[in-house]
Enzyme design. Structure first.
Site, short mmCIF file in Angstrom:
data_model
loop_
_atom_site.label_atom_id
_atom_site.label_comp_id
_atom_site.label_asym_id
_atom_site.label_seq_id
_atom_site.Cartn_x
_atom_site.Cartn_y
_atom_site.Cartn_z
CG ASN A 7 -0.51 -43.24 13.20
OD1 ASN A 7 -0.05 -44.35 13.02
ND2 ASN A 7 -0.38 -42.27 12.32
CG LEU A 8 -4.39 -37.97 17.94
CD1 LEU A 8 -3.45 -37.20 18.83
CD2 LEU A 8 -5.39 -37.03 17.26
NE ARG A 32 3.85 -36.25 13.25
CZ ARG A 32 2.96 -37.22 13.37
NH1 ARG A 32 3.22 -38.27 14.15
NH2 ARG A 32 1.80 -37.15 12.76
CG PHE A 89 -4.46 -54.50 3.26
CD1 PHE A 89 -5.12 -53.31 3.49
CD2 PHE A 89 -5.22 -55.64 2.99
CE1 PHE A 89 -6.50 -53.23 3.45
CE2 PHE A 89 -6.60 -55.57 2.95
CZ PHE A 89 -7.24 -54.38 3.18
CB SER A 91 -1.87 -43.05 2.23
OG SER A 91 -1.76 -41.97 3.11
CE LYS A 120 0.66 -47.10 1.60
NZ LYS A 120 0.29 -48.53 1.50
CE1 TYR A 153 2.79 -45.86 4.39
CE2 TYR A 153 2.23 -43.52 4.61
CZ TYR A 153 1.84 -44.85 4.51
OH TYR A 153 0.51 -45.17 4.51
#
Ligand code: UDP
Length: 337
Positions: free
Chosen positions: A200-201, A291, A81, A125, A154, A150
């Site tokens: 994040n939301l 965004r 992780f 992701s 990944k 980012y």
């Protein structure tokens, strides 16, 4: 007894996964440098499970330190992780993101080879799909064309692991492509604890709900979606954590890729409405500019994980909102109290 090493195991998803491994009777060793997490999460995991785990305050890029961890214990698998994860920050600090995320993955892989550890589960992701042309997203869809460093880290780590699996027939590589993890353990003892302004939301909404922020900014309402706001596949972090245990239990040599999502798309305004329904708390919001880099719609086809791992997401939006709010209310300042 089997033992797994969780790098970044004190973070949001890592801590919930540590709890699920312990509950499944698997021993857990955590490596974390606590740069964006707290040792308190691990104390609470132990309290909740009544089991103990071993943890090292250790950066996963530090090969010598990591070698001591591998030398101390024989691992059946590594769940990786550890990594930087803020999309916006990655645009401002690309070199830091590439150095940290790629270096830690390579360090873990090299030590696995040195110590003959043959299974790795990687925290990937849905961002690797870029903007997919059709929905739902299948694992076979093309990856790449990421919109930020980012996402590229990944993508690149996936490639490194796939190549490593090709070169070593004994290696088992499982790439788990997360959709949008939200919620918290139902106890409210562990949860998401972002540093500063949440990107994040869900954490943003929970901070509005407890009065830490005045209102939610909704990023755009002219997307080609039913209400114009962005659609995502929100998945309860406990379901997601259980997906890691299933992936570990089913790991066989070779490369395996799974979407971990619910298969259901929810718009920003639907999420806000679900949150208000589940918690009884009003969330004021304002529509602002979209965004940059956001896609309109993103949701999974999660059937492969069901067929091959026997895993499906069980918890719905109500539980996600209830549990996220419960965590935020019990810990208004996260682990910093
Ligand atoms: N979003 C929003 N306001 C916020 C944060 C997010 O309207 O303060 C929207 C965002 O545009 C996207 C959805 O919520 O449509 C999920 O965003 P998040 O950053 O949580 O996850 P992403 O899918 O972008 O990784």
């Amino acid at each position: 007894m089997a033992t797994v090493l969780l790098t970044g195991g004190a973070g949001f998803i890592g801590s919930h996964t540590a709890l699920e491994f312990l509950n499944a009777g698997v021993d857990v060793v955590v490596v974390d440098d606590f740069s964006n997490s707290s040792p308190k999460a691990l104390d609470r995991v132990q309290k909740l499970t009544g089991k103990s785990l071993t943890s090292y305050n250790q950066n996963a890029c530090d090969a010598e330190g990591m070698r001591r961890v591998f030398a101390n214990c024989r691992f059946d698998a590594v769940v990786h992780f550890a990594g930087f994860k803020a999309v916006g920050e990655s645009v401002a600090k690309p070199l830091e993101y590439y150095r940290n995320n790629i270096d830690s993955a390579l360090t873990v892989c090299e030590l696995m080879r040195e110590y003959d550890v043959r299974k790795i589960v990687f925290s990937s992701s849905a961002t690797v799909y870029g903007s997919a042309k059709t929905m739902p997203i299948l694992e076979s869809f093309e990856t790449g064309r990421c919109t930020n460093p980012y996402g590229w880290t990944k993508f690149m780590i996936e490639q490194i692991l796939l190549d490593a699996a090709k070169a070593d027939p004994n290696l088992s590589v499982t790439l788990l492509r997360y959709f949008n993890p939200v919620g918290a353990h139902e106890s409210g003892e562990i949860g998401e604890d972002p540093l500063g302004l949440p990107n994040n939301l869900a954490p943003f909404i929970t901070q509005v709900a407890v009065g830490k922020r005045a209102k939610l900014n909704v990023f755009g309402n002219t997307y080609p979606t039913p209400d114009g706001t962005g659609v995502r596949d929100y998945i309860h972090v406990v379901d997601l954590a259980q997906g890691h245990v299933a992936a570990y239990q089913h790991a066989t040599p070779g490369a395996h890729i799974y979407n971990l999502g619910t298969g259901k798309g929810t718009s920003v305004l639907e999420f806000v409405a679900a949150f208000e329904r589940a918690t009884g708390v009003h969330i004021p919001y304002e529509i602002v500019e979209p965004r940059p880099g956001d896609v309109a719609v993103c949701y999974a086809d999660p059937k492969r994980a069901e067929q091959e791992l026997g895993w499906t997401a069980k918890l719905g939006l109500d539980e996600m909102c209830r549990d996220a709010y419960n965590w935020q209310r019990k810990n208004p300042n996260g682990y910093r109290d």
